[in-house]
Design an enzyme around this catalytic site. Structure first.
Site, PDB file in Angstrom:
ATOM      1  N   GLY A  10       0.815  -1.207   0.000  1.00 21.70           N
ATOM      2  CA  GLY A  10       0.000   0.000   0.000  1.00 21.70           C
ATOM      3  C   GLY A  10       0.847   1.256   0.000  1.00 21.70           C
ATOM      4  N   GLY A  12      -0.213   4.511   0.226  1.00 23.67           N
ATOM      5  CA  GLY A  12      -0.900   5.707   0.711  1.00 23.67           C
ATOM      6  C   GLY A  12       0.014   6.528   1.597  1.00 23.67           C
ATOM      7  N   PHE A  13      -0.564   7.361   2.441  1.00 20.64           N
ATOM      8  CA  PHE A  13       0.237   8.222   3.310  1.00 20.64           C
ATOM      9  C   PHE A  13       1.159   7.410   4.220  1.00 20.64           C
ATOM     10  CE2 PHE A  13      -3.448  11.025   2.448  1.00 20.64           C
ATOM     11  CZ  PHE A  13      -2.765  12.113   1.948  1.00 20.64           C
ATOM     12  N   GLY A  14       0.618   6.351   4.829  1.00 25.57           N
ATOM     13  CA  GLY A  14       1.411   5.553   5.750  1.00 25.57           C
ATOM     14  C   GLY A  14       2.471   4.739   5.049  1.00 25.57           C
ATOM     15  N   VAL A  78      -2.163  -7.621  -3.740  1.00 28.75           N
ATOM     16  CA  VAL A  78      -1.855  -8.621  -2.719  1.00 28.75           C
ATOM     17  C   VAL A  78      -3.125  -9.396  -2.390  1.00 28.75           C
ATOM     18  CG1 VAL A  78      -1.142  -8.962  -0.315  1.00 28.75           C
ATOM     19  CG2 VAL A  78       0.055  -7.301  -1.754  1.00 28.75           C
ATOM     20  N   GLU A 171     -17.257  19.082   2.010  1.00 29.94           N
ATOM     21  CA  GLU A 171     -16.401  19.660   0.968  1.00 29.94           C
ATOM     22  C   GLU A 171     -16.964  19.394  -0.426  1.00 29.94           C
ATOM     23  OE1 GLU A 171     -12.138  19.522   3.341  1.00 29.94           O
ATOM     24  OE2 GLU A 171     -12.730  17.792   2.139  1.00 29.94           O
ATOM     25  N   ASP A 304      -5.559   3.489   7.935  1.00 30.29           N
ATOM     26  CA  ASP A 304      -6.997   3.335   8.148  1.00 30.29           C
ATOM     27  C   ASP A 304      -7.417   1.900   8.438  1.00 30.29           C
ATOM     28  OD1 ASP A 304      -7.206   6.008   7.670  1.00 30.29           O
ATOM     29  OD2 ASP A 304      -8.006   5.831   5.650  1.00 30.29           O
ATOM     30  N   ALA A 315      -5.526  11.561   7.278  1.00 28.66           N
ATOM     31  CA  ALA A 315      -4.164  11.405   6.779  1.00 28.66           C
ATOM     32  C   ALA A 315      -3.110  11.473   7.871  1.00 28.66           C
ATOM     33  CB  ALA A 315      -3.891  12.475   5.715  1.00 28.66           C
TER      34      ALA A 315
END
Length: 420
Positions: A10, A12-14, A78, A171, A304, A315
């Protein structure tokens, strides 16, 4: 003996935080992701409302990591974990499968939408979690305006509903209102802006539940001034192609419905739990060691898909967890002690309109233009790459001054829709 192998699932941010945090470590890092890009999800709704091009919030992994010699990227999905043999099962783009060995594994597979047991609603109320979904939604929104021009009942096609009044829903509602009444005003001369109906609804009693009451009230008033109908305490009972019905029996007619409500952990969270014996909560999130985000001694999970002291699914926790896990891996390889993870709460933010946003930062509550400035600074800082930062900032400035949008295009031609 080869270098220590770290596999990160993954980007993403992490996950990206882990990979970049190991740049100077004596390791070999493999990043596995289903897409070839890192997605800045907080601005996904701006792609859906034609404000930003998709590429401005989704730089390619290989471009981001081009100077990191110890990192490689593998495009694939995966499908499972073999913790005894320390291997990850991956399906590749050509339809074949392979296994990737590891000595340290970090899983940052993120979250997916939850329809609270009504997955059939996804057909009429699509989610907005991926870049592809955002681009599809952009086409759907713009197609609604194009259809209204020639339709006998234009109002029917100019009705929009957003389920979920959290930051994403708020938003999206604000941007949709600006798109409909300002950006497209001079382009669709056949449409009366008064015929456009935007409804934002949620089962909770307030918009923006994590925020303080003054900011919630400000947000609601601002949305209503933009022409958005806000329905709180309205739980959805059913959804179809022409609208939705609440449990109280209220009917909201809407040809375009967008789901921005619940989320649950990625399916990989359950597979990792099954492989390791880890526990998970009712949202499917894995319970990890709060000091180092570990699931077992050589497996970590972040973002998450985990429950770490009930931190919010935004985030900043994922970013901080990613940086912490990279430090832990480096320290353990070097035989140094590690400090326990400590989350620094930087607050929450949400934008409402081109000139208004709210920010709840500990005891500091910002709204209006100053809130917008704070929101913009934080989001620009978190974007990956200077080119993307400059491009996004330029698009925001152009929209603020002119009201125009950069990407008001429908990618799918009409004949392709008919064949479907």
């Amino acid at each position: 003996m080869g270098k220590h192998r770290v596999v990160v699932v993954g980007g993403g941010f992490g996950g990206l935080g882990v990979v970049r945090g190991l740049k100077r470590a004596d390791v070999e890092v493999t990043l596995i992701d289903r897409t070839n890009h890192h997605l800045f999800q907080p601005l996904l709704y701006q792609v859906a409302t034609a404000l930003l091009p998709a590429g401005d919030i989704a730089p390619a992994f290989r471009a981001i990591l081009r100077r990191q010699r110890n990192a490689r990227v593998l495009l694939g999905e995966v499908t499972g974990f073999d913790t005894e043999q320390k291997r990850v099962h991956v399906d590749l783009p050509d339809g074949s499968s392979r296994t990737v060995g590891y000595e340290t594994l970090v899983v940052a597979a993120g979250a997916r939408d939850s329809y609270f047991g009504h997955d059939e609603w996804a057909r009429s109320a699509p989610p907005m979690k991926t870049l592809e979904q955002a681009v599809d939604l952009r086409s759907k929104l713009l197609r609604a305006f194009e259809t209204a021009v020639a339709a006998d009942n234009a109002k029917e096609w100019l009705s929009f509903a957003i389920v979920g009044a959290g930051p994403t829903g708020v938003e999206l509602a604000g941007q949709l209102a600006d798109l409909a009444r300002r950006a497209l005003k001079g382009q669709f001369h056949e449409i009366d802006p008064r015929d456009i109906r935007i409804t934002l609804l949620d089962a909770v009693p307030h918009v923006l539940p994590p925020f303080s009451e003054p900011l919630r009230q400000h947000t609601r008033k601002k949305l209503e001034s933009l022409g958005v109908t806000v329905m709180t305490g309205a739980m959805v009972e059913s959804i179809d192609d022409t609208g939705l019905t609440t449990k109280d029996g209220d009917r909201v007619e809407a040809r375009t419905i967008i789901w921005a409500a619940g989320v649950q952990a990625s399916q990989l969270a359950r597979k990792l739990a099954d492989a390791t014996g880890a526990e998970f909560d009712r949202k499917g999130r894995i319970l990890v060691n709060p000091s180092d985000c570990s699931v077992t001694g050589d497996i970590y999970a972040i973002g998450d898909m985990v429950n770490l002291n009930d931190l919010p699914g935004i985030a900043e926790p994922a970013i901080q967890e990613g940086h912490h896990v990279a430090r832990v891996i480096r320290a353990r390889l070097e035989g140094r002690p590690t400090k326990p993870f400590k989350y620094l709460d930087l607050g929450t933010m949400a934008t409402i309109s081109p000139g208004d946003a709210v920010a709840d930062i500990k005891k500091l509550r910002l709204k209006g233009l100053i809130g917008k400035v704070a929101w913009a600074v934080v989001h620009i800082a978190f974007l990956v790459g200077w080119r993307n930062r400059v491009a996004v900032l330029a698009q925001w400035a152009w929209n603020l001054v002119t009201g125009r949008r950069a990407q008001p295009i429908i990618l799918e031609p009409m004949h392709a829709i008919e064949r479907k």
